[in-house]
Write a protein that holds these residues in place. Sequence first.
Motif, PDB file in Angstrom:
ATOM      1  N   LEU A 100       4.047  -0.456  -2.996  1.00  0.00           N
ATOM      2  CA  LEU A 100       3.147   0.747  -3.250  1.00  0.00           C
ATOM      3  C   LEU A 100       2.283   0.949  -1.862  1.00  0.00           C
ATOM      4  O   LEU A 100       1.950   2.179  -1.744  1.00  0.00           O
ATOM      5  CB  LEU A 100       2.170  -0.033  -4.175  1.00  0.00           C
ATOM      6  CG  LEU A 100       0.877   1.097  -4.725  1.00  0.00           C
ATOM      7  CD1 LEU A 100       1.408   2.152  -5.287  1.00  0.00           C
ATOM      8  CD2 LEU A 100      -0.096   0.269  -5.780  1.00  0.00           C
ATOM      9  N   GLN A 101       1.922  -0.140  -1.170  1.00  0.00           N
ATOM     10  CA  GLN A 101       1.146   0.188  -0.053  1.00  0.00           C
ATOM     11  C   GLN A 101       2.011   1.130   1.005  1.00  0.00           C
ATOM     12  O   GLN A 101       1.721   2.285   1.567  1.00  0.00           O
ATOM     13  CB  GLN A 101       0.893  -1.113   0.735  1.00  0.00           C
ATOM     14  CG  GLN A 101       0.147  -0.893   1.981  1.00  0.00           C
ATOM     15  CD  GLN A 101      -1.451  -0.643   1.797  1.00  0.00           C
ATOM     16  OE1 GLN A 101      -1.767   0.173   2.600  1.00  0.00           O
ATOM     17  NE2 GLN A 101      -1.939  -1.148   0.892  1.00  0.00           N
ATOM     18  N   ARG A 103       4.467   3.406   0.089  1.00  0.00           N
ATOM     19  CA  ARG A 103       4.395   4.665  -0.510  1.00  0.00           C
ATOM     20  C   ARG A 103       3.127   5.583  -0.343  1.00  0.00           C
ATOM     21  O   ARG A 103       3.067   6.569   0.166  1.00  0.00           O
ATOM     22  CB  ARG A 103       4.803   4.588  -1.992  1.00  0.00           C
ATOM     23  CG  ARG A 103       5.226   6.052  -2.643  1.00  0.00           C
ATOM     24  CD  ARG A 103       5.141   5.886  -4.198  1.00  0.00           C
ATOM     25  NE  ARG A 103       3.829   5.453  -4.684  1.00  0.00           N
ATOM     26  CZ  ARG A 103       3.775   5.316  -6.046  1.00  0.00           C
ATOM     27  NH1 ARG A 103       4.636   5.182  -6.790  1.00  0.00           N
ATOM     28  NH2 ARG A 103       2.287   4.754  -6.527  1.00  0.00           N
ATOM     29  N   GLN A 104       1.989   4.913  -0.544  1.00  0.00           N
ATOM     30  CA  GLN A 104       0.492   5.479  -0.236  1.00  0.00           C
ATOM     31  C   GLN A 104       0.491   5.605   1.197  1.00  0.00           C
ATOM     32  O   GLN A 104      -0.071   6.873   1.548  1.00  0.00           O
ATOM     33  CB  GLN A 104      -0.324   4.482  -1.064  1.00  0.00           C
ATOM     34  CG  GLN A 104      -0.306   4.575  -2.571  1.00  0.00           C
ATOM     35  CD  GLN A 104      -0.094   5.636  -3.403  1.00  0.00           C
ATOM     36  OE1 GLN A 104       0.897   6.267  -3.551  1.00  0.00           O
ATOM     37  NE2 GLN A 104      -1.287   6.784  -3.407  1.00  0.00           N
ATOM     38  N   GLN A 105       0.686   4.819   2.055  1.00  0.00           N
ATOM     39  CA  GLN A 105       0.563   4.915   3.554  1.00  0.00           C
ATOM     40  C   GLN A 105       1.046   6.157   4.003  1.00  0.00           C
ATOM     41  O   GLN A 105       0.693   6.929   4.829  1.00  0.00           O
ATOM     42  CB  GLN A 105       0.729   3.727   4.279  1.00  0.00           C
ATOM     43  CG  GLN A 105      -0.229   2.607   4.252  1.00  0.00           C
ATOM     44  CD  GLN A 105      -1.668   2.947   4.556  1.00  0.00           C
ATOM     45  OE1 GLN A 105      -1.930   4.040   5.382  1.00  0.00           O
ATOM     46  NE2 GLN A 105      -2.694   2.258   3.866  1.00  0.00           N
ATOM     47  N   LEU A 107       2.245   8.831   2.327  1.00  0.00           N
ATOM     48  CA  LEU A 107       1.475  10.088   1.823  1.00  0.00           C
ATOM     49  C   LEU A 107       0.489  10.551   2.683  1.00  0.00           C
ATOM     50  O   LEU A 107      -0.039  11.514   2.883  1.00  0.00           O
ATOM     51  CB  LEU A 107       1.455   9.850   0.215  1.00  0.00           C
ATOM     52  CG  LEU A 107       2.704   9.862  -0.697  1.00  0.00           C
ATOM     53  CD1 LEU A 107       2.098   9.624  -1.934  1.00  0.00           C
ATOM     54  CD2 LEU A 107       3.342  11.216  -0.645  1.00  0.00           C
ATOM     55  N   MET A 108      -0.248   9.228   2.850  1.00  0.00           N
ATOM     56  CA  MET A 108      -1.718   9.791   3.773  1.00  0.00           C
ATOM     57  C   MET A 108      -1.340   9.965   5.236  1.00  0.00           C
ATOM     58  O   MET A 108      -2.445  10.543   5.711  1.00  0.00           O
ATOM     59  CB  MET A 108      -2.585   8.126   3.686  1.00  0.00           C
ATOM     60  CG  MET A 108      -2.949   8.059   2.313  1.00  0.00           C
ATOM     61  SD  MET A 108      -4.465   6.852   2.406  1.00  0.00           S
ATOM     62  CE  MET A 108      -3.379   5.488   2.751  1.00  0.00           C
ATOM     63  N   ARG A 113       4.453  12.877   7.552  1.00  0.00           N
ATOM     64  CA  ARG A 113       5.232  11.851   6.611  1.00  0.00           C
ATOM     65  C   ARG A 113       6.657  12.018   6.761  1.00  0.00           C
ATOM     66  O   ARG A 113       7.325  10.982   6.638  1.00  0.00           O
ATOM     67  CB  ARG A 113       4.873  12.269   5.038  1.00  0.00           C
ATOM     68  CG  ARG A 113       5.231  13.343   4.652  1.00  0.00           C
ATOM     69  CD  ARG A 113       4.833  13.414   2.945  1.00  0.00           C
ATOM     70  NE  ARG A 113       4.983  14.824   2.310  1.00  0.00           N
ATOM     71  CZ  ARG A 113       4.225  15.964   2.457  1.00  0.00           C
ATOM     72  NH1 ARG A 113       3.277  15.737   3.234  1.00  0.00           N
ATOM     73  NH2 ARG A 113       4.704  17.231   2.181  1.00  0.00           N
ATOM     74  N   TYR A 136       9.501   3.591  -6.912  1.00  0.00           N
ATOM     75  CA  TYR A 136       9.576   3.824  -5.602  1.00  0.00           C
ATOM     76  C   TYR A 136      10.921   4.676  -5.207  1.00  0.00           C
ATOM     77  O   TYR A 136      11.444   4.272  -3.892  1.00  0.00           O
ATOM     78  CB  TYR A 136       9.379   2.404  -5.279  1.00  0.00           C
ATOM     79  CG  TYR A 136       8.288   1.601  -5.375  1.00  0.00           C
ATOM     80  CD1 TYR A 136       6.845   2.123  -5.171  1.00  0.00           C
ATOM     81  CD2 TYR A 136       8.335   0.506  -6.413  1.00  0.00           C
ATOM     82  CE1 TYR A 136       5.849   1.716  -5.583  1.00  0.00           C
ATOM     83  CE2 TYR A 136       7.003   0.138  -6.727  1.00  0.00           C
ATOM     84  CZ  TYR A 136       5.890   0.430  -6.299  1.00  0.00           C
ATOM     85  OH  TYR A 136       4.693  -0.073  -6.811  1.00  0.00           O
ATOM     86  N   PRO A 183      -6.583  -0.535   3.059  1.00  0.00           N
ATOM     87  CA  PRO A 183      -5.626   0.480   3.176  1.00  0.00           C
ATOM     88  C   PRO A 183      -6.050   1.546   4.440  1.00  0.00           C
ATOM     89  O   PRO A 183      -5.282   2.015   5.176  1.00  0.00           O
ATOM     90  CB  PRO A 183      -5.658   1.245   1.924  1.00  0.00           C
ATOM     91  CG  PRO A 183      -6.000   0.255   0.884  1.00  0.00           C
ATOM     92  CD  PRO A 183      -6.753  -0.634   1.620  1.00  0.00           C
ATOM     93  N   LYS A 187      -4.054   2.747   7.620  1.00  0.00           N
ATOM     94  CA  LYS A 187      -3.870   4.099   8.235  1.00  0.00           C
ATOM     95  C   LYS A 187      -4.299   4.366   9.574  1.00  0.00           C
ATOM     96  O   LYS A 187      -3.471   5.011  10.273  1.00  0.00           O
ATOM     97  CB  LYS A 187      -4.741   5.003   7.082  1.00  0.00           C
ATOM     98  CG  LYS A 187      -4.549   6.389   7.222  1.00  0.00           C
ATOM     99  CD  LYS A 187      -5.653   7.023   6.125  1.00  0.00           C
ATOM    100  CE  LYS A 187      -5.594   8.408   6.436  1.00  0.00           C
ATOM    101  NZ  LYS A 187      -6.540   9.010   7.301  1.00  0.00           N
TER     102      LYS A 187
END
Length: 207
Positions: A100-101, A103-105, A107-108, A113, A136, A183, A187
């Motif tokens: 999850l981390q 995937r979210q990182q 996207l951020m 990306r 995922y 997070p 980032k």
Amino acid sequence: MNGRAGRVRPQSVSHWRRYGVLYALLTLCAAPVVASYLAYYVFPPTGRVNYGTLITPRPLSLPMWGSDGRRFSFEALSGKWVMVAAANAACETRCNDALLQMRQQRLMTGKDRERVERLWLITDDAPIPPAILREYDGTHLVRAPAGAVNEMLAPEDGHLAGHVWLVDPMGNLMLRWPRNPEPQRVKKDLERLLTASSHWVRVERND
């Protein structure tokens, strides 16, 4: 005075004429990644402390197989920053947190990306739960022997699941983030490296 002193050998001149452009291109391609290392290891800004743990750069060299059963080469991800997680196929809480981390990182990073990939080193031969595959999608699923993965990644707490590692565009491990990371601090680490290597150029051979 010896007349040979200072004389350039014809073979040397020919070598540099033939390969000089290649050497220049290799230097150009490596420069952004070298710059990112200098920014972290040698010339960090005053008061700046990286969040992730720096690792002495070394190639992520493991026997790996893709989901199709074929040998997987990390060269397929050359030129990209790659976030790596490692855990068995059951992917319990710690593993899920790491995926999850990642995937979210990614996207951020916004417009950057496409310069970031995600890879999960699966340390057994068990089937992956369908829910994990759906959640995922887009993560590279690669199987590798548990012993080799443990030896290569060697987390200080002795646990693979939950950590996230970062591999540079040249295929070297260089950073590890802790379990349950903050997070925004992850980032910032990623943003600094992406910025420092923003002019990375990939040269492909057409042999």
